[in-house]
Design an enzyme around this catalytic site. Structure first.
Site, PDB file in Angstrom:
ATOM      1  N   GLU A   7      -9.520   6.087   2.930  1.00 40.51           N
ATOM      2  CA  GLU A   7     -10.798   4.997   3.533  1.00 40.51           C
ATOM      3  C   GLU A   7      -9.617   4.060   3.873  1.00 40.51           C
ATOM      4  O   GLU A   7      -8.281   3.484   3.166  1.00 40.51           O
ATOM      5  CB  GLU A   7     -12.063   4.802   2.654  1.00 40.51           C
ATOM      6  CG  GLU A   7     -11.578   3.884   1.733  1.00 40.51           C
ATOM      7  CD  GLU A   7     -10.590   4.038   0.588  1.00 40.51           C
ATOM      8  OE1 GLU A   7     -10.684   5.381  -0.072  1.00 40.51           O
ATOM      9  OE2 GLU A   7      -9.901   3.302   0.628  1.00 40.51           O
ATOM     10  N   LYS A  11       1.159  -1.152   0.091  1.00 49.51           N
ATOM     11  CA  LYS A  11       0.178   0.255  -0.277  1.00 49.51           C
ATOM     12  C   LYS A  11       0.946   1.238  -0.745  1.00 49.51           C
ATOM     13  O   LYS A  11      -0.292   2.173  -0.906  1.00 49.51           O
ATOM     14  CB  LYS A  11      -0.494  -0.129   0.484  1.00 49.51           C
ATOM     15  CG  LYS A  11      -1.753  -1.187   1.085  1.00 49.51           C
ATOM     16  CD  LYS A  11      -3.166  -0.690   0.534  1.00 49.51           C
ATOM     17  CE  LYS A  11      -4.194  -1.321   0.275  1.00 49.51           C
ATOM     18  NZ  LYS A  11      -3.910  -2.761   1.126  1.00 49.51           N
ATOM     19  N   SER A  65       2.496  -9.497  -0.859  1.00 52.92           N
ATOM     20  CA  SER A  65       1.287  -8.584  -0.859  1.00 52.92           C
ATOM     21  C   SER A  65       1.719  -7.455   1.022  1.00 52.92           C
ATOM     22  O   SER A  65       1.762  -6.730   1.034  1.00 52.92           O
ATOM     23  CB  SER A  65       0.445  -8.346  -1.225  1.00 52.92           C
ATOM     24  OG  SER A  65      -0.624  -9.177  -0.322  1.00 52.92           O
TER      25      SER A  65
HETATM   26  C1  LIG Z   1      -4.589  -4.249   1.420  1.00 56.12           C
HETATM   27  C2  LIG Z   1      -4.388  -5.099   0.965  1.00 56.12           C
HETATM   28  C3  LIG Z   1      -4.625  -5.866  -0.529  1.00 56.12           C
HETATM   29  C4  LIG Z   1      -6.018  -6.029  -1.109  1.00 56.12           C
HETATM   30  O1  LIG Z   1      -5.972  -5.031  -1.677  1.00 56.12           O
HETATM   31  P1  LIG Z   1      -5.734  -5.291  -3.428  1.00 56.12           P
HETATM   32  O2  LIG Z   1      -6.295  -3.265  -3.881  1.00 56.12           O
HETATM   33  O3  LIG Z   1      -6.086  -6.043  -4.045  1.00 56.12           O
HETATM   34  O4  LIG Z   1      -3.915  -5.000  -3.113  1.00 56.12           O
HETATM   35  C5  LIG Z   1      -3.803  -7.791  -0.266  1.00 56.12           C
HETATM   36  N1  LIG Z   1      -2.948  -7.309   0.823  1.00 56.12           N
HETATM   37  C6  LIG Z   1      -2.500  -6.654   1.771  1.00 56.12           C
HETATM   38  C7  LIG Z   1      -1.717  -7.059   2.516  1.00 56.12           C
HETATM   39  C8  LIG Z   1      -3.375  -5.318   1.840  1.00 56.12           C
HETATM   40  O5  LIG Z   1      -3.252  -5.074   3.099  1.00 56.12           O
END
Ligand SMILES: *Cc1c(COP(=O)(O)O)cnc(C)c1O
Length: 394
Positions: A112, A90, A378
């Site tokens: 948000e 993010k 992620s």
């Molecule tokens: C917010 C988040 C996601 C999902 O958001 P995307 O916009 O689909 O990437 C996935 N993994 C983590 C660790 C997150 O914080």
């Protein structure tokens, strides 16, 4: 960038657009007019690249997970977005948009958040860049993501609890947009995924594209080839997936796999698998697939991971799904928990529950032993420790 072929006047195929109230027209138009020039200006690039390197900690490793590779009988590489400052991908987007907001002369940022990861990333860059920060968050999420709420407060953000609807991400987004409508002059809406009205989906995808840009040269360095056989990423709104797919979209040899959260099961009524059961409609200013009832009312999504608990999906993915350029699978809460435990025990990495959905998809695919499979890890699992402790027996 070749994705421009997919993308014309704010649309990816039939999805996207900007369905906004008139009062937001000037702001959205201002953003649309400037963002490409700003993003390509040497001054922005220099500052963005510098912060990604020195502050965020990029490039993130493309880690060859040997134990997973042995188990899944292919070369499994983890793109370690979990090692970024603040613990997820993010921050790539938050840094870029905050730099853009400053260049548009804005002093206040509205955001948000669901899991709190986007809120933390935004509060972090606001502290860094001396911007006021208001974060809308559903009351349910405030309760299940307490450590991130404390982090945001410590960073100086104002947390505004949202009590409407399911009191989660969708409702927080509605309230953030309402705030923006009332404060269009001084405030910038910093959206956290590839969703919302044009140009946000494109803007966020470009800022997250650093993920696939790095994958390309890291593969070249390590394996002497610039594209993998598979890229796998979980999908909430779809930003880590968009970033991981971005530079491979026009390379038909690369299989792109998005993994949605099936929750308790696709047909259980408790799911966030938008493409599996959703239909086209309009949500948060954009035409895309969304989970809705027969009357077109958005139904409440469910996922064990707050970051995937969104009833829509970015329009880029709507189009990749419809044109079958990418394949979308899903993993249940249970499967994600198991996959998280497996990564923890086999590789010594505790993933975010969101990322665990992408890992769970490894079981659903049949690889050849020479395949190179990149999984977008992620985020890290610190924020999910309570959920893990409550659900896992060990
Ligand atoms: C917010 C988040 C996601 C999902 O958001 P995307 O916009 O689909 O990437 C996935 N993994 C983590 C660790 C997150 O914080």
């Amino acid at each position: 960038m070749k994705t421009e072929i997919l993308y014309r006047k704010g649309y990816y195929g039939e999805f996207g657009g900007a369905y906004i109230p008139e009062i937001l027209y000037n702001n959205v138009h201002e953003l649309e007019s400037y963002f490409l020039d700003v993003l390509s200006s040497p001054d922005f690039k220099k500052e963005y690249d510098h912060l990604l390197k020195e502050y965020v900690g990029r490039p993130t490793p493309l880690y060859h997970a040997k134990n997973f590779s042995e188990k899944y009988k292919a070369t499994i590489l983890l793109k370690r977005e979990d090692l970024n400052h603040t613990g997820a991908h993010k921050i790539n987007n938050a840094v870029g948009q905050a730099l853009l907001a400053k260049r548009l002369g804005k002093k206040r940022i509205i955001a948000e958040t669901g899991a709190g990861q986007h809120g933390v990333a935004t509060a972090t860059v606001c502290a860094l860049m001396n911007l006021d920060c208001a974060v809308y968050m559903g009351q349910t999420d405030i309760e299940r993501q307490a450590p991130n709420v404390s982090r945001m407060k410590m960073l100086g953000a104002k947390i505004i609890p949202v009590h409407s609807g399911s009191r989660s991400l969708k409702d927080a987004t509605n309230e953030a947009i309402r705030d923006w409508m009332n404060n269009t002059e001084d405030s910038y809406y910093l959206i956290g995924s590839v969703v919302g009205p044009h140009p946000y989906p494109d803007l966020v995808a470009r800022l997250q594209a650093v993920i696939s840009e790095e994958i390309k040269y890291q593969l070249t360095e390590k394996f002497n080839r610039s594209s993998p056989d598979y890229v796998i990423a979980c999908i909430g709104g779809g930003s880590n997936a968009a970033g991981a797919f971005y530079h491979f979209i026009d390379d038909a040899n690369v299989k792109l796999i998005g993994v949605e959260a099936a929750g308790k099961g696709i047909h259980s009524g408790l799911t966030a698998a938008t493409l599996a059961i959703g239909k086209p409609g309009i949500i948060h200013g954009c035409k895309t697939y969304l989970i809705q009832n027969a009357d077109g009312q958005i139904t409440e999504p469910h996922s064990i991971s707050a970051g995937l608990d969104y009833p829509g999906i970015g329009p880029l993915h709507g189009n990749l799904f419809k044109t079958q350029r990418a394949q979308y699978l899903s993993a249940t809460d249970e499967e994600a928990l198991e996959a998280a435990m497996e990564l923890t025990r086999k590789e010594g990495i505790i993933p975010a529950l969101e990322s665990a959905h992408a890992l769970a998809a490894l079981q659903q695919l049949q690889f050849r032993k020479e395949d190179i499979v990149v999984v977008s890890l992620s985020g890290r699992g610190d924020k999910d420790l309570n959920t893990y402790i409550n659900h896992l027996n060990y």
